[in-house]
Design an enzyme around this catalytic site. Structure first.
Site, PDB file in Angstrom:
ATOM      1  N   GLU A 103      37.196  38.738  28.512  1.00 32.73           N
ATOM      2  CA  GLU A 103      36.141  39.165  29.432  1.00 32.73           C
ATOM      3  C   GLU A 103      34.912  39.656  28.674  1.00 32.73           C
ATOM      4  OE1 GLU A 103      38.957  40.576  33.187  1.00 32.73           O
ATOM      5  OE2 GLU A 103      38.225  42.071  31.771  1.00 32.73           O
ATOM      6  N   HIS A 116      34.821  22.119  41.965  1.00 28.78           N
ATOM      7  CA  HIS A 116      34.590  23.225  42.914  1.00 28.78           C
ATOM      8  C   HIS A 116      35.744  24.233  42.902  1.00 28.78           C
ATOM      9  CE1 HIS A 116      31.369  20.700  44.610  1.00 28.78           C
ATOM     10  NE2 HIS A 116      32.251  19.715  44.573  1.00 28.78           N
ATOM     11  N   SER A 155      46.281  49.135  31.523  1.00 31.52           N
ATOM     12  CA  SER A 155      45.533  49.970  32.449  1.00 31.52           C
ATOM     13  C   SER A 155      45.946  51.427  32.265  1.00 31.52           C
ATOM     14  CB  SER A 155      45.810  49.533  33.894  1.00 31.52           C
ATOM     15  OG  SER A 155      45.392  50.522  34.813  1.00 31.52           O
ATOM     16  N   LYS A 202      49.880  46.370  34.166  1.00 30.39           N
ATOM     17  CA  LYS A 202      48.737  45.501  33.892  1.00 30.39           C
ATOM     18  C   LYS A 202      48.698  44.985  32.454  1.00 30.39           C
ATOM     19  CE  LYS A 202      45.951  44.421  36.272  1.00 30.39           C
ATOM     20  NZ  LYS A 202      44.661  45.069  36.578  1.00 30.39           N
TER      21      LYS A 202
END
Length: 470
Positions: free
Chosen positions: A298, A164, A285, A291
């Protein structure tokens, strides 16, 4: 007002037509943009078919020689980007046959004897899928080796295990990597099973009823490296089960790559900090200078959705089609090709990504000192002391509640504090409570004990090194 000039019918099939399709219809019905990637398979099957025609005395030696030389020239032209594709010829098969006729003349007209585009296209697609499965499985093996190498290196590296997405029990990093290996191993096996069912030769089925010419289909199958021939001509040309099965396998592989990518993304976040992704797989970024985004991972995660969509797409395409062949079927290749492309490119990326991962040992070990992570081990300890498991579970629950209130971990509690909850607890309890010690006891096959992980990783690497190339 002048009448528009009528188009001439397609030279390859227009004998019963006075006029050809208009430009809009030609563009709409053409599958060339997708199926021209089957050119190698189409020429390969045509070469084998030409030999079968020669052996059946349906073409003579001179005609056969012209055909094979002409096809070889066409193959080279395509590979060197010198081939002229004609959209009005609809597909890869007609383009090659028309080009062959321009090169060698009348002999080319005999090549289509004893076959239809219906059995030709399914033969080409099967050949393409068999080759693609071999490539995908080779990349799966490469990825597995990357994972197992890392597992061998980090077989005793302590880290938290999760359920979980909550801290659950201590494990080793190597153990988790071997879980990924097992997922890919099932993918490999499914693709092998799928390839076995693909390996039936449809050529010789004609449009749907078989052919009258005495072509040796068994020889043809052997030359094209199919295991056997199809047994029913109607089923042979209308079957796309093999494509659905492949897309199901690709969907499972995509799902696994997505789940693994998700964990890499989570572990590389500032909040976790367990791993660092190589910079070549990250981007920055445009507005935030600090970043370092895991964009490649992704995209790998997001791209897997295509394998799900393609499986649903082909099932939807086929579900209402009567036997035998229907033109709808030309849409099948788009689904297949897109999933193949995802699997190949994603496995190439993922393998390199795993090899370059940097591990933050300290952070992983620190998180094993949180969340009362050895509570289950304490329950096991009480069971070994003769306490029924449900009673042990309840006792440990009370100890956890007490430790949380005092803002301590259960392994920080004194023996006296622990004995308040059960007189069965003695000095030896701390070998169960310390995460680095507790993992050693999970030494059954499949467990997280470092010895077991090392054993399983060594066994897996031996298997991968001995795996025969497809």
């Amino acid at each position: 007002m002048k009448n528009k000039k009528k188009k001439a019918p397609n030279p390859m099939w227009g004998g019963r037509f006075d006029f050809g399709s208009n430009n809009v219809a030609k563009k709409y019905t053409s599958s060339l943009d997708k199926d021209k990637r089957l050119y190698k398979q189409d020429i390969k099957s045509s070469l084998a078919h030409a030999l079968a025609l020669r052996e059946a005395n349906l073409i003579d030696r001179k005609e056969y020689s012209k055909i094979i030389k002409g096809l070889d020239k066409i193959l080279k032209e395509i590979e060197n980007n010198k081939f002229h594709w004609e959209e009005e010829l609809e597909d890869i098969h007609m383009n090659i046959e028309f080009a062959l006729e321009k090169k060698i003349g009348r002999a080319a007209q005999k090549l289509h004897t004893g076959r239809s585009r219906n059995d030709q296209v399914v033969t080409d697609l099967k050949l393409y899928l068999i080759e693609s499965i071999n490539e995908i499985n080779s990349l799966i093996t490469k990825t597995q080796k990357s994972l197992v190498n890392k597992a061998l290196k980090f077989h005793n590296q302590l880290m938290p295990g999760f359920t979980h997405l909550q801290l659950a029990q201590p494990i080793t990093f190597g153990h988790h990597l071997l879980a990924w290996h097992e997922m890919l191993e099932r993918d490999y096996g499914r693709l092998i099973d799928s390839k076995n069912r693909i390996s039936t030769l449809p050529l010789g089925s004609g449009a749907l009823s078989g052919i009258r010419y005495n072509l040796n289909r068994n020889k043809l199958a052997k030359r094209l490296r199919f295991k056997e021939v199809t047994k029913n001509s109607i089923d042979a040309v209308s079957d796309r089960d093999f494509a659905i099965e492949f897309l199901s396998c690709a969907c499972m592989l995509g799902l696994h790559l997505s789940r693994m990518s998700e964990e890499i993304i989570i572990w590389s976040s500032t909040q976790f900090g367990y791993i660092e992704i190589p910079e070549e797989f990250c981007t920055g970024s445009s507005i935030m200078p600090q970043k370092k985004n895991p964009d490649v991972v992704e995209l790998l995660r997001g791209g897997s959705s295509k394998t799900i969509a393609n499986l649903i797409g082909i099932v939807s395409l086929l579900k209402n089609q009567p036997l035998a062949y229907n033109r709808d079927m030309q849409e099948d290749k788009g689904f297949v090709f897109e999933s193949i492309d995802y699997c190949v490119s994603s496995l190439e990326i993922f393998s390199s990504l795993v090899e370059g991962l940097k591990i933050n040992r300290k952070r992983m070990e620190e998180d094993c000192n949180l969340g009362q992570i050895t509570a289950t081990e304490l329950a096991d300890y009480l069971v070994l002391k003769g306490v029924p498991f449900r009673q042990a579970h309840s006792v440990v629950g009370k100890i956890v509640m007490y430790a949380d209130k005092t803002k301590l971990q259960i392994f920080d509690l004194s023996l006296e504090e622990l004995r308040k909850f059960s007189k069965k607890i003695e000095k030896d309890v701390f070998s169960f409570l310390l995460p680095s010690e507790s993992i050693k006891s999970r030494n059954l096959v499949g467990g997280t004990a470092p010895k077991q992980v090392l054993k399983q990783a060594t066994k897996a690497m031996k298997m991968l090194k001995n795996r025969k190339k497809s």
